[in-house]
Every structure is written in C-alpha cells, then in structure tokens.
Enzyme design. Sequence first.
Site, PDB file in Angstrom:
ATOM      1  N   SER A 196     -24.012  26.439  92.065  1.00  0.00           N
ATOM      2  CA  SER A 196     -24.590  25.770  90.897  1.00  0.00           C
ATOM      3  C   SER A 196     -25.921  25.061  91.095  1.00  0.00           C
ATOM      4  CB  SER A 196     -23.602  24.764  90.327  1.00  0.00           C
ATOM      5  OG  SER A 196     -22.699  25.455  89.508  1.00  0.00           O
TER       6      SER A 196
ATOM      7  N   SER B  74     -24.092  25.867  87.223  1.00  0.00           N
ATOM      8  CA  SER B  74     -23.935  24.890  86.185  1.00  0.00           C
ATOM      9  C   SER B  74     -25.029  23.838  86.119  1.00  0.00           C
ATOM     10  CB  SER B  74     -22.581  24.199  86.359  1.00  0.00           C
ATOM     11  OG  SER B  74     -22.560  23.475  87.586  1.00  0.00           O
TER      12      SER B  74
ATOM     13  N   LYS C 172     -27.875  15.061  87.506  1.00  0.00           N
ATOM     14  CA  LYS C 172     -26.927  15.851  86.703  1.00  0.00           C
ATOM     15  C   LYS C 172     -25.901  14.920  86.052  1.00  0.00           C
ATOM     16  CE  LYS C 172     -23.941  19.944  87.417  1.00  0.00           C
ATOM     17  NZ  LYS C 172     -23.551  20.983  88.390  1.00  0.00           N
TER      18      LYS C 172
HETATM   19  N1  GLN Z   1     -20.643  29.456  88.698  1.00  0.00           N
HETATM   20  C1  GLN Z   1     -19.610  28.957  89.558  1.00  0.00           C
HETATM   21  C2  GLN Z   1     -18.391  28.572  88.749  1.00  0.00           C
HETATM   22  O1  GLN Z   1     -18.453  28.663  87.558  1.00  0.00           O
HETATM   23  C3  GLN Z   1     -20.121  27.837  90.390  1.00  0.00           C
HETATM   24  C4  GLN Z   1     -20.072  26.526  89.745  1.00  0.00           C
HETATM   25  C5  GLN Z   1     -20.570  25.405  90.594  1.00  0.00           C
HETATM   26  O2  GLN Z   1     -21.115  25.623  91.673  1.00  0.00           O
HETATM   27  N2  GLN Z   1     -20.329  24.198  90.112  1.00  0.00           N
HETATM   28  O3  GLN Z   1     -17.382  28.177  89.287  1.00  0.00           O
END
Ligand code: GLN
Length: 484
Positions: free
Chosen positions: A177, A153, A78
Amino acid sequence: MEIMKETIENVSNLLNNKQISSVELVKESLKQIEQTKSLNLLRETYNEQALDVAQIIDEKRTKGEKLTPLSGVPIIIKDNINMKDTLTTCSSKFLANYVSPYNATVVDKLIQAGAIIIGKANMDEFAMGSSSENCAFGVVHNPINPEYVTGGSSGGSAGTVAGNQCFASLGTDTGGSIRQPSAFCGVVGLKPTYGLVSRYGVVAFASSLDQVGPITKTVRDNAIMLDAIAGYDNKEFTSCDVKKENYYKDSFNNSIKGLKIGIAKEFFDLLENEQVIKSCTNAIEFFKQNGAEIIEISLPHIKDALAVYYVLSSAEAASNLARFDGIKYGVPTDEFADIVDFYIKSRTKGFGKEVKRRIMLGNFVLSSGYFDAYYNKAKAVQNLIISEFKNAFSKCDVIISPTTPSSAFKIGEKVNNPLEMYLNDIYTVPVNVATLSALSIPCGVDKNGMPLGLQLIGDRFSESKLYNLGDYFEKNCFSIREVK
Ligand code: GLN
C-alpha cells in the site's frame, strides 16, 4: 519558482537561507490543496494549527536555533494514523466521528523533527484495497490524470505528494500500500523492514505485516523522512531494538560498483505488460553498465505469496476489526432484538463491501475445520518464502522487480473484479510476507504518460543499500521530475 514542486532538500535550504518562511510554505501548500481539491486526496486539513506551528518554527530559526531538515516543512499523514484531537476515520463510516485521544509514535517523532502536519490523506477503507476506490468518502483521483486511480491503499498519501500539495507523506504498507500507489503516481515510497518503524497508534489491519513508511518526491527526501520516524519504541512489542542509523548522512556514495543485484526468474515469468518489461530491462542494462553484477536467483514459492498474504492478512483483519462493534466505536443502531442482532446491524451498516469480504474470508480460514487447511498451511508456506529470500540474500545485495504488473488503470475498471484487483499486489506482498524492506522508484512512463515503478527489495534492515541504489538510478538513469 514553483515552490510546491521543490524537494525537501531544496526547501530546507531556502528556509535556512531565509529565502522563504515556513508560514509562507504552509500558505502555498494550503493554496495548492484548495486548487486541487477535486482530486479528493485529503480527508481534512489543520490550517490554523499548521500556521501557528509554522510561526513558532520561523521564530526559532530567526533566533538561530539548530533545526532539522524537516523543520517547518508541510507534510500529510494517512488517515489511519492517530493524531491527538483530530479525526482518524480510516476512510470508514464506522469511524466517521472518531477523534484520536493520543498521538501515534510516528506523529510524536515527526513533530519532534519539526515537520508540520497539515492534514490527513484519504485511503481505502481500513487500508484494504489497491485503488483507493474503497473509500466511504468518495473515490480518489490520480493527479497525473484524474481519470486514473492513484492505487491504494495509501492513494491519498501518494497523490498528495505527486500533486504537490505537500513535500512528503506517511502511508502504511501491509501488502504494497505504499509502493503500489507510489508507482502509480510517480513518487518514491519505502516499505521499511518490519519492526523498524513503530506501529503504536496506527490502526491495525494485519498486525504481523503492517508497516508505516515515507512517500516523497526523491530518494534522498525519503531518507530524511525515515531518519525522523525510524527507531525503537518501548510502547510497541514488535518494535526492533536495532542501532539507529543516519540514513540521509550515510547511505549515499554515488557508486554501485560491485553491487550484486538479484533477478528472480519467477518474478519476470509472470510479466505480460510490454512497457513494464521494457522499463525493467532498461534498468537492468543500466545497472550492468554501471558496474553492478547481475545474478540470477530463484524464489520458487514466490507464486504462492499472494495466496499466503490474502489468507494471513484477512485472518488478522477479522480479529483486529472485531473491536468495531457499534458500542465502543461507530454509530449504534437504534432498533435491535438482542445483542447479536445489534452487532450484526451495526457492522452491516458501518463497513463497506471490501472490508466485509475480508472479515468473512478471515473468519472462514480461522474457523475450526479449516484452520489447518488454510491458516496453518499459509503459515508454513510463509516460512518457505522467508527461507528462499534468506538463501537469495546470501548471493546478492538487492533484488529487483517491477513494483506492479501494469501502470495505473482507469477508475471503475477493476472495482467489480476483486481477484483482478488482488493481482496488483503480486510483486509487493512477498516483501511483507518475508518482513523485508523495499523501495519503489519511478523508472519510466507508459504511452499514456502514466508512471511505472521499479521495486528494489532488500534484506531486513537494508534500507541504506536501497537508498544508495535508488538515488544512483534517479540521478543517472531516470528521474520523473525531468519528464514532468
Ligand atoms: N492491496 C492490498 C490489500 O488490499 C494491500 C493493502 C495494504 O498494503 N494495506 O490487502
């Protein structure tokens, strides 16, 4: 044989038997990346470097050197993970030209295991989002159907595995994410126990919740990846000094007899989607018929986990992102009245809408007058959630839930409704809030052919139990690889 559809286990055998070389694998991988470029899954690739490393590994193999199962296998990381001399943009304009001066510990470990890092994956800006639509460099498309989101994400990381561009990837998971995009793309994603995998060199979103973890095509491949990246790191102060396990070798016994599986009423009360309900009911029935004991447990404060998460993660994000001021990082603005005006203009220009929303929310809950009402209260509820899980794990080995309340949605469908977007995380955030481990595995497809995910939640350091249960399910109940 379509080599890019293979698992790490299989390509590793092919490499060892000299039926394919690592150079050939890297070329195949780059070819697939080129052919599926329009999905926008990747930020960049390191073609020549990858081919050079592959050549070295092929030579080692010819000499008969002892290699690991990941040796010579192309993988993607990532774009919030630092790798020396490469861009680490976090899919943000702010870091569009930022070149990492060092390797994250997970990168060092992957290189040590012989993996070939061929590129970096697109993501929601600074890992904030559930759809990979918050990217400064374009929306990410789901390889199963490009009209749908990949989830986020780590949408690029999950999509690159599902789209057969590589054999495994790394994502990060602060509130879901890794697991949510894995569910949306039909791949296997692990959120390891907080402290099991080093965060050194990973750009911080919410430091008390962030974890790096593997995304793969199968459960067994996931264990191979975790073996490579887990372990104590004295460069990182939240890293746990626990005994190193051998996940691939020791997790699997092909039996779930006597395993106690917890079902929390509160999780299932929230469910509305028929297809999600059906796939979970099928899974529970399968586990029961194969010798597991289903136990009803109660997690009364689970409904508050989402609110706790958005208060704590935004508060931590607001302080972590304070370093992005346009001076040390980012493109400075040319016209400004004074230093405050300079910060305002740089940050207004550099950050996207969602990141700004989190910074504002975070600073609000941390401000004097509101600190007790929001931040301290969220911390108190976090402790309640931790103790409820502790109590639950005194009665069962693994808790199951859907990974997400629905399958992937269409691109654009939820971008203008942040609250609806946040609701995607309802099943995943409690795991981060309680610092536990959880694995998402495919458990079905909906009527549009989009995958559904089952979440297996374990106590701290229960990854091997999750792997055994997940592998048993994948082998004997549902494997998306057979659907495809
Ligand atoms: N969707 C969640 C957020 O927007 C989780 C994001 C993540 O795990 N980095 O905070």
